[in-house]
Scaffold this motif. Sequence first.
Motif, short mmCIF file in Angstrom:
data_model
loop_
_atom_site.label_atom_id
_atom_site.label_comp_id
_atom_site.label_asym_id
_atom_site.label_seq_id
_atom_site.Cartn_x
_atom_site.Cartn_y
_atom_site.Cartn_z
N ARG A 229 -12.10 -5.46 -12.18
CA ARG A 229 -12.33 -4.02 -12.29
C ARG A 229 -11.75 -3.30 -11.07
O ARG A 229 -11.08 -2.27 -11.19
CB ARG A 229 -13.83 -3.74 -12.41
N GLU B 24 -1.38 7.95 -19.30
CA GLU B 24 -1.88 6.87 -20.14
C GLU B 24 -1.47 5.54 -19.53
O GLU B 24 -0.53 5.47 -18.74
CB GLU B 24 -1.37 6.98 -21.58
N TYR C 90 -10.87 -5.13 -21.20
CA TYR C 90 -10.13 -3.88 -21.39
C TYR C 90 -10.89 -2.90 -22.29
O TYR C 90 -10.92 -1.70 -22.00
CB TYR C 90 -8.73 -4.15 -21.94
N GLU C 91 -11.51 -3.39 -23.35
CA GLU C 91 -12.27 -2.49 -24.23
C GLU C 91 -13.43 -1.84 -23.48
O GLU C 91 -13.72 -0.66 -23.70
CB GLU C 91 -12.75 -3.25 -25.47
N ARG D 74 -13.38 -0.85 -20.59
CA ARG D 74 -12.80 0.17 -19.71
C ARG D 74 -12.06 1.25 -20.48
O ARG D 74 -11.23 1.97 -19.94
CB ARG D 74 -11.90 -0.49 -18.67
N GLY D 75 -12.34 1.35 -21.77
CA GLY D 75 -11.82 2.45 -22.57
C GLY D 75 -10.50 2.21 -23.27
O GLY D 75 -9.96 3.13 -23.89
N PHE D 76 -9.96 1.02 -23.20
CA PHE D 76 -8.71 0.73 -23.89
C PHE D 76 -8.98 0.56 -25.38
O PHE D 76 -9.98 -0.04 -25.78
CB PHE D 76 -8.07 -0.56 -23.36
N LYS D 77 -8.08 1.08 -26.20
CA LYS D 77 -8.16 0.98 -27.66
C LYS D 77 -6.93 0.25 -28.17
O LYS D 77 -5.81 0.48 -27.69
CB LYS D 77 -8.22 2.36 -28.32
N TYR E 251 -2.82 -2.40 -26.30
CA TYR E 251 -3.94 -1.52 -25.98
C TYR E 251 -3.47 -0.41 -25.07
O TYR E 251 -2.55 -0.59 -24.26
CB TYR E 251 -5.01 -2.31 -25.22
N ARG F 30 -5.13 3.43 -22.94
CA ARG F 30 -6.19 4.38 -22.64
C ARG F 30 -5.60 5.56 -21.91
O ARG F 30 -4.54 5.46 -21.28
CB ARG F 30 -7.30 3.74 -21.81
N GLN F 31 -6.28 6.68 -22.01
CA GLN F 31 -5.91 7.87 -21.27
C GLN F 31 -6.50 7.73 -19.86
O GLN F 31 -7.65 7.34 -19.72
CB GLN F 31 -6.43 9.13 -21.94
#
Length: 165
Positions: free
Chosen positions: A101, A118, A134-135, A137-140, A160, A162-163
């Motif tokens: 992290r 991004e 990663y998920e 931490r907001g990754f899609k 993946y 994320r913004q």
Amino acid sequence: MNVTIAKPQTKHAKAIAAICSSGWKQTVEGKLSEEYQIQNIVYWYNHERVVHDIHNGAYTFTALIDSKVAGVIGGGMIGPNAGEIFVLYVDETYRYKGIGRHLLEVLTQKQMISGAAEQWVSVQKGNQLGIPFYEARGFKCHGRRVTTTETGEKKVALRYSRQVR
């Protein structure tokens, strides 16, 4: 535990190679042949290649605990507004202690300063170390990329993003 984030140095190459080799092998275990695993590790994580990649900036930051490399991250800009994480591994001894992290946060800040809005990463399909990380931490997930290895196997990477702004 006192973690220091620093630029990797040549003296870290052996530890970086060991951490990346072990971590990558864990992500593909049971998915890709032993033959391909050996070829990939010999190509990407040999001492000379790692030293070369340190000098060229492919490894962006290391996490050090008492001067010992505990983790490494590498990334860069892939467009004027997009950063990518190329590599992120933490030594098994130090996993689940916030090191990954922390490395991600430092790289993200560096990429944002460079204009990233991004951030992208490719994760091996079925990687139960990377995907939850990663998920969380907001990754899609936005799809998958299938490539054929030198040994003729199909390798599936999930894309993946994320913004970050």
